[in-house]
Design a protein around this motif. Structure first.
Motif, PDB file in Angstrom:
ATOM      1  N   GLU A 391       0.837  -1.204   0.000  1.00  0.00           N
ATOM      2  CA  GLU A 391       0.000   0.000   0.000  1.00  0.00           C
ATOM      3  C   GLU A 391       0.875   1.259   0.000  1.00  0.00           C
ATOM      4  OE1 GLU A 391      -3.916   1.800   0.106  1.00  0.00           O
ATOM      5  OE2 GLU A 391      -3.185  -0.229  -0.336  1.00  0.00           O
ATOM      6  N   SER A 411      -6.711   6.925  -5.952  1.00  0.00           N
ATOM      7  CA  SER A 411      -7.144   5.678  -6.575  1.00  0.00           C
ATOM      8  C   SER A 411      -6.301   4.520  -6.064  1.00  0.00           C
ATOM      9  CB  SER A 411      -7.001   5.780  -8.094  1.00  0.00           C
ATOM     10  OG  SER A 411      -7.181   4.513  -8.698  1.00  0.00           O
ATOM     11  N   ARG A 412      -6.978   3.409  -5.794  1.00  0.00           N
ATOM     12  CA  ARG A 412      -6.289   2.194  -5.357  1.00  0.00           C
ATOM     13  C   ARG A 412      -6.583   1.053  -6.349  1.00  0.00           C
ATOM     14  NH1 ARG A 412      -7.904  -0.294  -1.589  1.00  0.00           N
ATOM     15  NH2 ARG A 412      -5.960  -1.130  -0.720  1.00  0.00           N
ATOM     16  N   ALA A 413      -6.778   1.386  -7.593  1.00  0.00           N
ATOM     17  CA  ALA A 413      -7.141   0.380  -8.607  1.00  0.00           C
ATOM     18  C   ALA A 413      -6.094  -0.728  -8.655  1.00  0.00           C
ATOM     19  CB  ALA A 413      -7.253   1.044  -9.970  1.00  0.00           C
ATOM     20  N   ARG A 415      -5.498  -2.975  -6.286  1.00  0.00           N
ATOM     21  CA  ARG A 415      -4.964  -3.420  -4.991  1.00  0.00           C
ATOM     22  C   ARG A 415      -5.712  -4.635  -4.434  1.00  0.00           C
ATOM     23  NH1 ARG A 415      -1.816  -4.120  -2.709  1.00  0.00           N
ATOM     24  NH2 ARG A 415      -1.875  -3.172  -0.631  1.00  0.00           N
ATOM     25  N   ARG A 418     -10.645  -3.644  -0.740  1.00  0.00           N
ATOM     26  CA  ARG A 418     -11.286  -2.338  -0.625  1.00  0.00           C
ATOM     27  C   ARG A 418     -11.072  -1.777   0.779  1.00  0.00           C
ATOM     28  NH1 ARG A 418     -15.281   0.245  -3.504  1.00  0.00           N
ATOM     29  NH2 ARG A 418     -16.542   1.745  -2.314  1.00  0.00           N
ATOM     30  N   ASP A 420     -12.208   1.356   3.421  1.00  0.00           N
ATOM     31  CA  ASP A 420     -13.060   2.515   3.673  1.00  0.00           C
ATOM     32  C   ASP A 420     -12.215   3.621   4.315  1.00  0.00           C
ATOM     33  OD1 ASP A 420     -12.741   1.857   6.376  1.00  0.00           O
ATOM     34  OD2 ASP A 420     -14.671   0.782   6.464  1.00  0.00           O
ATOM     35  N   ARG A 424      -8.361   3.463   5.784  1.00  0.00           N
ATOM     36  CA  ARG A 424      -7.281   4.287   5.200  1.00  0.00           C
ATOM     37  C   ARG A 424      -6.615   5.118   6.289  1.00  0.00           C
ATOM     38  NH1 ARG A 424      -8.058   6.293  -0.987  1.00  0.00           N
ATOM     39  NH2 ARG A 424      -9.386   4.604  -1.748  1.00  0.00           N
TER      40      ARG A 424
END
Length: 633
Positions: A391, A411-413, A415, A418, A420, A424
């Motif tokens: 991350e 954006s965490r496309a 990864r 998911r 929230d 984070r």
């Protein structure tokens, strides 16, 4: 000196003992007479498949293979082999000039026995039967050698067509399929050669080609074809005795960095108006192109300019290999004084050390993982250290994020998990703790060093005039920002080679998003010089359905990727236990050895170090000695 040397001749020469090399040089001295005198002792071989080919004595046990064409007085030295091997060469192989490209090629006829004519073939513009809409002339102009035409005329169905295409050299099999599908000659050659077809007048044949029912195939001028630009990757024209001596003094490694014409156009193009990118699968010669590009750009600089060209890659071992190859390629040229060859981490480390006046301590491996695990626990993060590291590297450092708010909207496309807003927040708290610890200890990770090096490079712009990047697919966005900062935006600033299909680390980038615009300057190499057609086809099948990128946010594919090398079909075997697998492997090695394969030519690859050790131990127990190849071999 009317002489052309094939690359195969030079490679064989380089592997000979010094006494035999001296004998070869004495034999070559005879060609300096520029005469077809009897002193050359060129001997035709009974049963030879090519009337142009002879052998010449080197010593009692060694002979050279020579093409002595009927037209002109230029000899082509093809190989130097033990006596019996030279005779077998003549009985198994022949030279051919491709009408479409002008390239001279050597074919092993025994590999294509089912497709070869037994006599010269009359060309016709009035074929009948299957594929009657394709004249013989059209087939030849489309890149198919004339001696495959009779086999094409014998086809009766689509099934036969596909079967024959699989037996032809890979590029010609593809040409046949495309022509049969209705593609024009221009479209076929544009796909296979990545260029417009050459003018027919430039193709080296001795007589004009006339397509009619009674016309014979015109005879090729072998010597002219060997000197044609399309043959430049495999044949070298010797202009003088001094040039010959220089060629023969080169080490074997020197002949591994020569270029195919398509590669040469990329490497020696005078100007790219901005960053240029070359994609290509393994074995397509990307690294060789990068080496030649470094050589070309360095040669344009004054020798007093200092190291203004950077040749970089991902790992230390790759950089060391690049430097060895560049030394071999450059020979006595003074260009090495203009080129830095460094892996990306060493480059960043050097810049930071120079700017800060001391060595920057690095934290990595188990030490970093332990700190990540503790920071994750303290923050209450329900994910482990590996998740936190990725991350940090892929999202926060990858996007250059420096604030909590920016991370929350990032954006965490790709990864996979998911997060929230609350999660984070936990990630950010964990990383604040981690970076605080590192700052207290005066340590940084490699990517933090790259980030710091970029800041220093921005304050001191223009460190390099040109940057060449090899294995670009594994570089991290933070490292790309560094490279962008090291060279001003100008023509020939960045030359990038890579292949996402070979990505080891999950560093996905869009070059344009990092200030590296390659629009209109992207090229793909599709011809494999290392892997056989059979292995390549099998490997591509394994990759079907998997998405890959082009290093700039778009999709990449393997369409048109091909090989002209032919070999055995690969096969896969499965076993219930490791012991059964090891026993079968030992038996396979014994079978290969019994068939005459030297043990030193058998390689075994294992997925992990532990698996390799187990295999070596099992083979030793079966009486088969092994030798480990280290990272520097």
């Amino acid at each position: 000196m009317p002489l052309v040397l094939a690359k195969s001749f030079l490679e064989s020469y380089a592997s000979l003992s010094q006494p035999v090399q001296k004998d070869v040089r004495r034999m070559l001295d005879k060609f300096d007479e520029m005469s077809r005198s009897q002193s050359l002792h060129l001997e035709p071989i009974k049963g030879s498949l090519d009337s142009n080919v002879r052998t010449i004595r080197v010593n009692q046990g060694v002979r050279g293979v020579v093409a002595a064409p009927e037209h002109g007085e230029t000899f082509v030295l093809i190989d130097v082999l033990p006596h019996d091997d030279a005779i077998n060469w003549c009985r198994r192989k022949r030279l051919s000039v491709n009408h479409a490209t002008g390239a001279l090629k050597v074919y092993d006829i025994t590999e294509h026995a089912a497709t070869m004519p037994s006599a010269p073939v009359a060309m016709t513009n009035s074929p009948v039967g299957f594929l009657s809409d394709l004249s013989d002339e059209l087939l030849v102009q489309g890149g198919i050698d004339w001696f495959f035409v009779p086999a094409i005329r014998a086809l009766t169905s689509e099934v036969d067509l596909e079967a024959l295409a699989a037996k032809l050299p890979a590029d010609q099999g593809q040409a046949l399929i495309m022509l049969a599908a209705g593609y024009s000659v221009d479209e076929v050659l544009a796909e296979l050669l990545a260029e417009r077809p050459m003018l027919q007048s430039s193709v080296p044949f001795a007589d004009d080609f006339v397509a009619s029912d009674s016309a014979a195939v015109r005879s090729p001028d072998i010597a002219a074809a060997a000197q044609h630009p399309a043959s430049a990757a495999a044949f070298y024209v010797v202009e003088s005795a001094a040039a010959l001596a220089e060629l023969l003094n080169q080490p074997l490694e020197h002949w591994r960095v020569f270029l195919h014409p398509a590669q040469r156009r990329l490497a020696y193009r005078p100007t790219y108006e901005g960053p240029a990118r070359v994609l290509g699968g393994p074995g397509t010669g990307k690294t060789v192109v990068a080496l030649h590009r470094a050589r070309y750009l360095a040669a344009q600089l004054p020798h007093s300019a200092g190291r203004r060209v950077l040749l970089t890659t991902f790992t230390r071992n790759l950089a060391a290999a690049l430097e060895r190859q560049l030394v071999s390629l450059a020979g006595d040229e003074p260009i090495l004084a203009c080129v830095d060859v460094l892996n990306i981490d060493a480059l960043a480390y050097r810049i930071v050390q120079e700017a800060e006046g001391k060595r920057p301590p690095i934290v990595a491996g188990d030490a970093l993982r332990a700190m990540l695990a503790e920071a994750a626990d303290l923050a209450g993060l329900p994910y482990g250290p590996d998740f936190l590291r990725k991350e940090w590297e892929q999202v926060i450092l990858g996007q250059g994020i420096s604030t909590r708010e920016a991370y929350f909207s990032a954006s965490r496309a790709g990864r996979g998990i998911r997060l929230d807003r609350r999660q984070r927040s936990m990630v950010w708290a964990a990383l604040e703790t981690l970076t605080g610890w590192l700052a207290e200890r005066g340590e940084r990770t490699h990517l933090q060093i790259a980030q710091a090096a970029t800041e220093h490079a921005v304050r001191r712009p223009g460190r390099y005039d040109h940057v060449i990047v090899d294995e670009a697919q594994d570089l991290h966005p933070a490292q790309w920002r560094l490279l962008r900062a090291l060279v001003p935006k100008q023509p020939n600033d960045l030359f990038i080679v890579g292949d996402a299909h070979q990505r080891i680390y999950d560093n996905r980038v869009s070059l344009s998003a990092l200030g590296i615009s390659i629009r209109g300057r992207g090229t793909k190499l599709r011809l494999n010089y290392r892997t056989t057609y059979e292995i390549l086809r099998w490997s591509i099948g394994l990759l079907s359905g998997i998405a890959y990128d082009d290093l700039d946010g778009s999709a990449d594919d393997l369409q048109g990727y091909r090989s002209q090398l032919r070999g055995l079909q690969p096969f896969v075997m499965g076993f219930d236990t490791a012991d059964v697998e090891h026993a079968a492997l030992a038996q396979a090695i014994r079978d290969w050895a019994s068939a005459g394969v030297p043990l030193r030519e058998i390689g075994i690859a294992a997925r992990t170090t532990e698996a390799r050790r187990c295999v070596a131990k099992a083979l030793s127990a079966n009486g088969i000695a092994t030798s480990e190849l280290t990272s520097t071999d």
